[in-house]
Design a protein around this motif. Structure first.
Motif, short mmCIF file in Angstrom:
data_model
loop_
_atom_site.label_atom_id
_atom_site.label_comp_id
_atom_site.label_asym_id
_atom_site.label_seq_id
_atom_site.Cartn_x
_atom_site.Cartn_y
_atom_site.Cartn_z
N TRP A 12 -9.95 2.17 -1.28
CA TRP A 12 -8.71 1.59 -1.80
C TRP A 12 -8.97 1.01 -3.18
O TRP A 12 -10.12 0.88 -3.60
CB TRP A 12 -8.15 0.56 -0.83
CG TRP A 12 -9.03 -0.64 -0.61
CD1 TRP A 12 -8.95 -1.83 -1.25
CD2 TRP A 12 -10.12 -0.76 0.32
NE1 TRP A 12 -9.92 -2.68 -0.79
CE2 TRP A 12 -10.65 -2.07 0.17
CE3 TRP A 12 -10.70 0.11 1.25
CZ2 TRP A 12 -11.74 -2.53 0.93
CZ3 TRP A 12 -11.79 -0.36 2.00
CH2 TRP A 12 -12.29 -1.66 1.83
N THR A 68 0.83 -1.21 0.00
CA THR A 68 0.00 0.00 0.00
C THR A 68 0.85 1.25 0.00
O THR A 68 1.95 1.28 0.55
CB THR A 68 -0.91 0.03 1.26
OG1 THR A 68 -0.09 -0.20 2.41
CG2 THR A 68 -1.97 -1.04 1.18
N ILE A 105 -3.07 0.50 -3.88
CA ILE A 105 -2.47 -0.82 -3.74
C ILE A 105 -1.70 -1.14 -5.02
O ILE A 105 -2.26 -1.10 -6.11
CB ILE A 105 -3.55 -1.89 -3.50
CG1 ILE A 105 -4.34 -1.59 -2.23
CG2 ILE A 105 -2.93 -3.29 -3.45
CD1 ILE A 105 -5.48 -2.54 -1.97
N THR A 138 -6.31 4.83 -0.25
CA THR A 138 -5.04 4.10 -0.21
C THR A 138 -4.86 3.35 -1.51
O THR A 138 -5.77 2.64 -1.95
CB THR A 138 -5.06 3.09 0.96
OG1 THR A 138 -5.38 3.80 2.15
CG2 THR A 138 -3.70 2.43 1.11
#
Lengths: 213, 730, 349, 83
Positions: free
Chosen positions: B304, B135, B335, B333
């Motif tokens: 995310w 991440t 990835i 976030t």
């Protein structure tokens, strides 16, 4: 299955079409079934048994009728009909979209049946008749082509020639198709731009216009 | 300089009418030539070899056997020993051969040794990504009505304030929502046919960016852009993925240079899907507080997703989508996964944002037991654009077309026939559009011939026809009197087709050039007829004095006044400059009615209503097509399509058409397109249309399924498996 | 595609010399809708391709009071158009479900039965079946088997028509080189004796026994040896059998169903006296469910009894990590196939 | 007066000058670098997909990923430019 399990076929039966009545009875225990197979088989009685020519892997001459004209090309057995049409005969209307024919974009007629040229070998077409979307164009286009244009049944247009062939083939078989039948019958072609609604309208228009022939 | 303007509404003969696209018959009959159809004599077919592994290092590459395959002409590695591969399908080598079969056999004969590295492709589980150290640092973005005190800790204040607002809300909805990665799946794969004439390269490139790609070929090939001509008369789909020359385009040119023969290199379907772009995923955990009327008071979300190796995901700038409540906190976030890189996919970020946030808004309606329509309506005061009134009017229209009020039932409370339930859902959207930079050259020949040339392209939106309409309308000519030349970088530069900017851009340059050209021609006609140039009008194939039809010349007679030299006029538009011909920013409302078979989890669209504003409409027929198409693409990503990755190996499992599920003709239900066009829309000029209608289907269809079943299926696409899981019957 | 030799025999008797007994060396080309795609990806890479479509005796549909015989290279659309097959709704429904005019007019019944497994690991080149079994077990098995999946084969049998044919008690004729004595006199001059001295032989067996679950590499998905082909399929006629195929198809396209079932029921005086229930897309072979048949025999077909049969069918399912939902779909398939066979509404799409 | 706060990472993203070889869709459409922020003119949002004009790939000459935030001074293959 083990070759010992296969009963040898007697000659006379083979010449009547490759089905041994006796063996079938032996294998299945269903006498009636054997009769049915024997009756259904096509008789080639007087033809002397021959061995089959094996060709390739080098390029070999293939003769077929393409859009009404006899054409001879040189291609390896592994060449697809699509590759030969597109690269040797400059007929690029059928498109390469999926390697497995699942898009319908390479649809052509082979002996008047709609097939995917991308999963047909050119050499299979030896002595056969191939017809492509190009026969529907020209100065007086087929009503399906005109209806596709009039109803804007295309965007990028890459799937469109395959769709046009499919619609033509479908309407030839179902000249009075209803909207429900059209929605059920034209699922072998894929469009990414999302032209289906207009394809339905175009196909319906051809039916209603009576220009479907 | 003339004042550029559009003809008054109602006075046009082509603009704002339904015109059949000028290349329609050519496309439908297979006569149109796409990049992959270009086949100069002696063309070699090239094929790329994709890496079978998702994360590895190259230990060795042996091409000796491949070179010996009969029919193979050239084998060219694209990677070197020690190179790290970060996703399956990244290209390792190219083979140019006499036939497709030989090229494929050549690729299979390349031997590569790999050193395997750890693979991570799970974008659905944030905790797993964190554990794998995949991440990025979370981005956060807070907006609150109340401010912290001078010496108060900001983050502590934010947390406390969000909690206070949630507690003060009449209803709090918590939910998880998501949408998986999808690909572009252009029917014509990425690629080109390249040929050299001396040191001059002609690249027949499948591109959305005719004018911009010559310069991209030049640098890596060590030539200048002036040595490159890019051609693209027809492109088999791009959807945002074809702006670059790309490494495989350059490789094609390089293979052609080294073999001295034309080379065609189209990516295999699986390699294209793995490496030539995709739309990022988006997952979100939302807490939303609303008053008893469903008006959202506070939004708190953590999201995310992935864009492949570089991380990324859905921009948090569009969360929650269109609605922008005064109190909101959002954290995103990224990835990083061992998957191919993203590219723009029709309306980048917006479809995902709509799908993961308008679903949360709909769950507020479900929690309160009130009509979803009312919840959307009551939250319009918070929209981030200035279109609240437009949305209100469009919602009313859409509801009428859907018969929303008579069909509505509370979530999960509809009638069940056999195992089938039905439901309604909606979504709203926004997009900018507006024209891109565009230059064109209009030529009027002394024999009356008219042409316009510009380095634009027709993605399938009908650009050629739009250009023809604008020029023909201006000159009072029929559409077929204008020869529209696009698709070559040798023409005046025009922008790429992206972001719904093409129709506005090319309409600007062409209307300007045509108005200027007509003004010059009118000077000659005015002198001939003895009237003022300002009094002349061009219509029905003649230039005549307004109010005195006896004083007129046919178009041909008028053009003869040019003498021996054609009249050439350039038109130019720069994005951002003020103009009366174009503007930007649209709204749009969509409603879906679906049926769900509770026993199988199968979702079928019954009816879809799309109400869309788009400013002035050049061609009503192709405009409607754009909306139909967008809705169908929306049905695709809502119900059918997703990239499926093997979590163990990082393999893209369904990278073939047979496994990558897409809707077919029988899957679309009834689609009602409504071009929303009060006079105010016509008057604000051309805006652009491609992206907006593709945005809302995810939300509308997911909400309709929630309304039908009474449960939220959290992740798109809404496959039978996910529907059954949500129903608890799997 | 790997380069290959090609032959197109015109008579069955020419077959024997054309095939190699080595696995993978020879491929039989019928419709090509599956084979050609697999050859392009070199999942299948034969040295020789034998096109059997030119063998006239392998083509066509014939019927008599005992049943209907269909030659292996008969196209699926011809079966759809044949009134002879009206007595077997399960077969026609299965063909109609393929939902692609092109696949129907190009595909053959023999090819449909012999198509390779539907499994993305296999089709992405992971081989069959040992390594593949591991991949499937650990990987994404959402479309894989929920029955018969304890061994290395975890894919699903691809054929969409086989469940109907198995339910209807069809048999299949297989031809290949034979050893041993001919059953009917010595070969005459010019007899079908292959160059290697092998005479052609045949066998007929129930289609239910034709499909097998491989346990080791180089075992196929059928009983066929590399030098054997299917030539005919025979469906016995029984006027009292009602039949149906129900497929759970997510879309109207040709994509493979998520689960399917065929039911053949003998209904006498409103009660099922004999039943064969065969599930498709749920196991490495068409999956015959004795339990479902036992559950419906002795019952009148009602939504309740059909549901009970569906539940019996899946009671011993062994779903993998990600395909538990297919148990529900298999249950519904059985339930709806039974209802449909009995002419009742299914209540769903 | 409404309170607003962006995380540091958010505000820092496009401060350093970008490499002359950096390319994105937004640069062609709008004539400006568009690495994923809102386009103030239209509210349009870019996709963040960048590539290198030298390699025509998402990997630069140094085989590292090409991104707005990474193609800045200090990277070996960085080329100063006018963008």
């Amino acid at each position: 299955m083990n070759r010992d399990q296969l009963a040898r076929i007697a000659v006379g039966d083979d010449e009547r079409g490759g089905v041994s009545r006796r063996a079938f009875i032996k294998g299945s225990g269903a006498a009636a079934a054997a009769t049915a197979i024997a009756q259904g088989a096509i008789v080639m009685a007087d033809e002397a048994p021959t061995s089959t020519a094996v060709v390739g892997p080098e390029a070999t001459a293939i003769t077929m009728t393409v859009n009404g004209r006899q054409r001879t090309v040189s291609a390896e057995p592994r060449a697809t009909l699509l590759e030969v049409l597109r690269t040797q005969l400059d007929l690029t209307g059928a498109k390469p979209v999926s390697s497995d024919g699942s898009s319908g974009a390479s649809t052509v007629w082979l002996d008047e049946k709609p097939v995917s040229a991308s999963t047909t070998l050119a050499i299979e077409c030896e002595g056969k008749s191939v017809r492509t979307v190009e026969t529907l164009g020209g100065v007086k286009p087929d009503p399906v082509v005109s209806a596709f244009a009039a109803h804007d049944a295309m965007q990028c247009g890459f799937c469109t020639p395959g769709f046009v062939v499919a619609v033509r083939a479908f309407l030839d078989k179902n000249p009075t198709a209803s909207e429900d039948e059209i929605r059920a019958g034209l699922n072998g072609n894929l469009c990414r731009c999302g032209t289906y609604a207009n394809v339905i309208a175009a196909a319906l228009d051809v039916v209603k216009g009576g220009s479907n022939g | 300089m003339a004042e550029y303007s559009w003809p008054r509404r109602g006075t046009t003969s082509l603009i704002d009418t339904e015109q059949t696209r000028i290349d329609g018959v050519a496309k439908a009959s297979g006569a149109a030539k796409y990049s992959c159809d270009i086949n100069p004599k002696g063309t070699l077919v090239a094929r790329a070899m994709g890496c079978p592994h998702a994360h590895c290092k190259i230990k060795s590459i042996d091409i000796s056997l491949a070179k010996d395959v009969p029919g193979v002409v050239l084998v060219s590695p694209a990677k070197a020993i020690g190179d790290e591969i970060q996703w399956q399908g990244d290209i390792i080598a190219y083979v140019a051969a006499e036939t497709e079969g030989a090229a494929a056999e050549g690729v299979a004969a390349i031997t590569v040794e790999y050193e395997m590295l750890d693979v991570f492709v799970d974008d659905q589980h944030l905790a797993a990504a964190e554990a794998a150290d995949r991440t990025g640092k979370p981005l956060s973005n807070v907006q609150l009505v109340n401010e912290p005190g001078d010496d108060e800790d900001e983050e502590a204040f934010e947390e406390a304030e969000i909690q206070r607002l949630l507690e003060a809300s009449d209803v709090v909805v918590e939910g998880n929502y998501g949408i998986n990665v999808i690909t572009h799946m252009c029917m014509e794969p990425h690629g080109s046919t390249c040929e050299w004439n001396g040191d001059q390269l002609t690249a027949h490139l499948s591109t959305q960016n005719v004018s911009g790609t010559a310069g991209q070929f030049a640098d890596p090939l060590g030539i200048t852009a002036s040595d490159v001509t890019v051609h693209c008369d027809f492109i088999g789909g791009g959807f945002g993925s074809k702006f670059a020359a790309d490494s495989w385009g350059v490789a094609c040119a390089e293979l052609a240079r080294q073999t001295g023969r034309p080379v065609r290199l189209m990516l295999d379907r699986d390699i294209e899907l793995k490496t030539a772009g995709n739309r990022p995923s988006g997952f979100i955990k939302v807490k939303i507080g609303a008053d008893k009327n469903g008006v959202v008071q506070v939004w708190d979300s953590q999201q995310w997703g992935t864009s492949g190796a570089s991380g990324g995901g859905v921009s948090q700038g569009v969360v929650p989508y269109v609605f922008d409540p005064e109190n909101r906190r959002r954290t995103a976030t990224s990835i990083a996964t061992n998957a191919g890189p993203q590219r723009a996919w029709r309306a980048p970020n917006h479809p995902q944002a709509a799908a993961i946030t308008h679903t949360a808004y709909d769950d507020v309606a479900a929690a309160l037991g009130i009509d979803s329509y009312d919840v959307f309506l009551r939250n319009l005061d918070s929209v981030s654009n200035d279109k609240a009134d437009v949305y209100r009017a469009q919602m009313e229209r859409a509801a009428e077309l859907m018969q929303w009020k008579s069909k509505w039932h509370a979530h999960g409370k509809g009638e069940k026939k056999g195992s089938v339930v039905t439901g309604l859902g909606m979504g709203i959207h926004t997009w900018g559009g507006g024209g891109h930079n565009s230059t064109c050259r209009i030529t009027i020949h002394p024999d009356g011939g008219v042409e316009t040339a510009l380095g634009s392209q027709d993605l399938g939106t009908g650009t050629r026809t739009v250009i023809g309409i604008v020029v023909a309308e201006t000159f009072g000519l029929p559409l077929d009197a204008v020869n529209v030349k696009i698709g070559s970088s040798s023409y005046p530069a025009s922008g790429p087709s992206g972001g719904s900017t093409t129709v506005a851009g090319v309409s600007e340059s062409n209307r300007r050039a045509a108005q200027d050209a007509l003004a010059q021609l009118n000077e000659l006609v005015a002198a001939k007829l003895g009237v003022g140039a300002a009094d002349l009008v061009a219509k029905e194939g003649r230039i005549q004095a307004s109010g005195d039809a006896s004083k007129s010349l046919s178009w041909k007679e008028a053009c003869a006044l040019l003498g021996m030299t054609p009249l050439e006029v350039n038109g130019e538009f720069r994005r951002g400059e003020p103009s009366s011909l174009s503007s930007s920013q649209v709204a749009g409302v969509q409603m879906a009615e679906v049926a769900v078979d509770l026993d199988t989890g199968i979702v079928k669209p019954l009816k879809f209503v799309a109400v869309q504003d788009m400013g002035l409409i050049i061609n009503r027929k192709t405009a409607a097509s754009q909306i139909y198409g967008a809705v169908i693409m929306g049905i695709a990503y809502s119900i059918f399509e997703e990239r499926i990755m093997d979590l163990q190996t990082g393999a893209f499992l369904n990278a073939e058409l047979a496994d990558y599920r897409l809707p077919r003709l029988g899957d679309i239900g009834e689609i009602v397109v409504d071009l929303w066009e009060p006079d105010s829309e016509y008057e604000r000029g051309v805006v652009g249309l491609g992206e907006p209608p593709v945005i809302s289907p995810g939300a509308a269809i997911s909400n309709a399924v929630a309304n039908a079943t009474g449960v939220r299926v959290p992740v798109l696409p809404l496959t039978p498996q996910r529907v059954l899981d949500a129903l608890g019957s799997a | 595609m790997k380069a290959f030799e090609y032959a197109a025999p015109r008579r069955e008797s020419e077959l024997a010399g054309l095939f190699s007994g080595r696995p993978g060396a020879t491929a039989v080309l019928a419709g090509g809708t599956d084979l050609v795609g697999l050859m392009k990806k070199m999942i299948v890479a034969p040295d020789r391709v034998v096109n059997i479509k030119e063998i006239a005796s392998l083509y066509g549909i014939s019927a008599d009071s005992a049943g209907v015989t269909v030659g292996a290279v008969t196209r699926l659309d011809e079966m759809l158009d044949s009134a002879d097959l009206d007595a077997f709704p399960a077969v026609k429904q299965a063909i109609r479900g393929i939902n692609s005019m092109q696949l129907q007019s190009q595909g053959t019944i023999g090819g449909e039965l012999c198509q390779r497994p539907r499994c993305w690991y296999f089709r992405n080149g992971c081989g069959l079946p040992t390594e593949l079994g591991r991949m499937v077990e650990r990987g994404d098995n959402r479309y894989h088997a929920i029955f018969g999946n304890r061994g290395p084969a975890k894919y699903v049998s691809a054929s969409r028509i086989a469940p109907a044919l198995v339910a209807l008690g069809a048999s299949v004729r297989i031809v290949g080189p034979a050893s041993g004595e001919a059953v009917e006199g010595p070969p005459k001059n010019g007899a079908p004796v292959a160059q290697d001295g092998n005479a052609l032989g045949e066998a007929i067996m129930p289609l239910a026994d034709f499909f097998v679950t491989p346990r080791a590499p180089h075992q196929g998905e059928t009983v066929l040896d590399p030098d054997q082909i299917v030539t005919h399929i025979h469906i016995p006629r029984d006027e009292q059998i009602a039949s149906a195929t129900y497929e759970v198809r997510q879309s109207e396209g040709p994509e493979y169903p998520l689960a399917a079932a065929a039911a053949a029921l003998r209904i006498e005086a409103g009660v099922v006296t004999e039943a064969r229930i065969v599930l498709g897309q749920v196991a490495p072979v068409p999956w015959v469910s004795e339990a479902a048949a036992a559950a419906i025999v002795g019952q009148a077909v009602t939504p309740e009894s059909a549901r009970a049969a569906g539940e019996a069918a899946v009671a011993r399912a062994t779903p993998l990590s990600q395909n538990r939902y297919k148990v529900q779909l298999a249950r519904v398939s059985v339930e709806r196939a039974i209802l449909q066979a009995a002419g009742l509404e299914t209540g769903g799409f | 007066m409404v309170y607003r706060r962006d995380s540091e990472e958010q505000t820092r993203s496009s401060v350093a000058p970008a490499c002359a070889l950096l390319r994105s869709k937004g640069m062609y459409v709008t004539g400006r670098l568009n690495p994923g922020e809102d386009d103030p003119l239209t509210g349009e949002v870019g996709d963040g997909h960048c590539w290198c004009n030298k390699t025509q790939n998402v990997l630069g000459p140094d085989d590292a990923l090409v991104e707005r935030g990474r193609c800045v001074p200090g990277r070996d293959c960085y080329q100063p430019g006018v963008v």
